[in-house]
Motif scaffolding. Sequence first.
Motif, PDB file in Angstrom:
ATOM      1  N   ASN A  90      18.141  -7.500  44.494  1.00  0.00           N
ATOM      2  CA  ASN A  90      18.960  -8.652  44.879  1.00  0.00           C
ATOM      3  C   ASN A  90      19.301  -8.671  46.365  1.00  0.00           C
ATOM      4  N   ARG A 111      14.764 -10.960  47.997  1.00  0.00           N
ATOM      5  CA  ARG A 111      14.694 -12.246  47.323  1.00  0.00           C
ATOM      6  C   ARG A 111      13.950 -13.279  48.174  1.00  0.00           C
ATOM      7  N   ALA A 131      10.322 -12.799  47.494  1.00  0.00           N
ATOM      8  CA  ALA A 131       9.923 -12.821  46.082  1.00  0.00           C
ATOM      9  C   ALA A 131       9.391 -14.214  45.733  1.00  0.00           C
ATOM     10  N   PHE A 132       8.485 -14.281  44.763  1.00  0.00           N
ATOM     11  CA  PHE A 132       7.962 -15.588  44.352  1.00  0.00           C
ATOM     12  C   PHE A 132       9.003 -16.354  43.545  1.00  0.00           C
ATOM     13  N   ASN A 133       9.879 -15.630  42.860  1.00  0.00           N
ATOM     14  CA  ASN A 133      11.038 -16.238  42.206  1.00  0.00           C
ATOM     15  C   ASN A 133      12.272 -15.762  42.957  1.00  0.00           C
ATOM     16  N   GLN A 134      12.885 -16.634  43.733  1.00  0.00           N
ATOM     17  CA  GLN A 134      13.961 -16.227  44.635  1.00  0.00           C
ATOM     18  C   GLN A 134      15.346 -16.247  43.984  1.00  0.00           C
ATOM     19  N   LYS A 135      15.428 -16.616  42.730  1.00  0.00           N
ATOM     20  CA  LYS A 135      16.718 -16.660  42.044  1.00  0.00           C
ATOM     21  C   LYS A 135      17.285 -15.249  41.906  1.00  0.00           C
ATOM     22  N   ILE A 189      19.001 -11.960  40.390  1.00  0.00           N
ATOM     23  CA  ILE A 189      18.839 -11.378  39.058  1.00  0.00           C
ATOM     24  C   ILE A 189      20.203 -10.926  38.549  1.00  0.00           C
ATOM     25  N   GLU A 199      20.022  -9.521  32.795  1.00  0.00           N
ATOM     26  CA  GLU A 199      18.570  -9.714  32.864  1.00  0.00           C
ATOM     27  C   GLU A 199      17.878  -8.438  33.328  1.00  0.00           C
ATOM     28  N   TRP A 245      15.121  -6.054  31.270  1.00  0.00           N
ATOM     29  CA  TRP A 245      13.797  -5.873  31.873  1.00  0.00           C
ATOM     30  C   TRP A 245      13.533  -4.396  32.165  1.00  0.00           C
ATOM     31  N   SER A 302       3.808  -3.830  42.729  1.00  0.00           N
ATOM     32  CA  SER A 302       5.035  -4.427  43.254  1.00  0.00           C
ATOM     33  C   SER A 302       5.822  -3.277  43.886  1.00  0.00           C
ATOM     34  N   LYS A 311       3.322 -13.029  49.753  1.00  0.00           N
ATOM     35  CA  LYS A 311       3.549 -14.316  50.379  1.00  0.00           C
ATOM     36  C   LYS A 311       2.937 -14.328  51.779  1.00  0.00           C
TER      37      LYS A 311
END
Length: 255
Positions: free
Chosen positions: A123, A128, A131-135, A137, A141, A145, A184, A222
């Motif tokens: 986070n 973030r 990251a491809f998903n910037q929301k 965490i 969650e 995971w 990753s 990216k």
Amino acid sequence: MLAADLAIGASGTTNWERLCLGLPTLVVTVADNQRPVADELSRRGLVHWLGDADMVDQSRMQSALEDVLDAGLDVTWSEKCLEIVDGRGAARACAVLLAEPGMSLSVRHAELRDEATLLDWANDRATREYAFNQKPITPQEHRAWFRARLRQPDCCALYIVETTSGISLGQVRFDRRIDEWEISYCVAPLFRGRGVGQTMLEEAIRHLLKCHGNVLLFGQVKLANSASRRIFESLNFSTRVSAQDRIIYERFYSK
């Protein structure tokens, strides 16, 4: 202090010694600059702030002690204190100052105790951003995971990379995708800009080869993440796909 079960003290620098020992404390502020610290520590449930010294008389102190003793000392109070200050600040500062490309590192499998650290790294603002998903965490969650990954060692290799003094420098994860593994990784915020990303990834790959033999690896980066692109290219990964928002690198490794 080490032998105590409960302390009463001012909210100065001794706060950090008591937190490091997991010592529950009733604090009294004796200077203006102690109030913000006492307020924040109290908000987090790490201390019980009784107020300013000129407002805390014998009756107030006695009442506060009775409340704590009647309720009993909850072990989670100590645990929360220990989580905040681990006593390794000097070692951590030295590790950052001495970090350099090609430094000696060690690799171990992630464990349950790494959960909070990995969430903090994930986070982090820079993490973030790339990251491809910037929301952000959520802890819920991440826990689901993380624990699922630990239960699947055949299809997920999650490593913590450390300095030789045992300071966590970052994490590298390999997820099996049929007949290849996706990379990753994340360098801990403290160590960013020290040129250790390539060495960290090399050591983790070496560890993966020991456990799983020959592997085809790939990583998605990216386009804007120039630091990660340099690392993959310096490790002789070739470009598999170059898209509008990302580059996919790949390389076959043999033992």
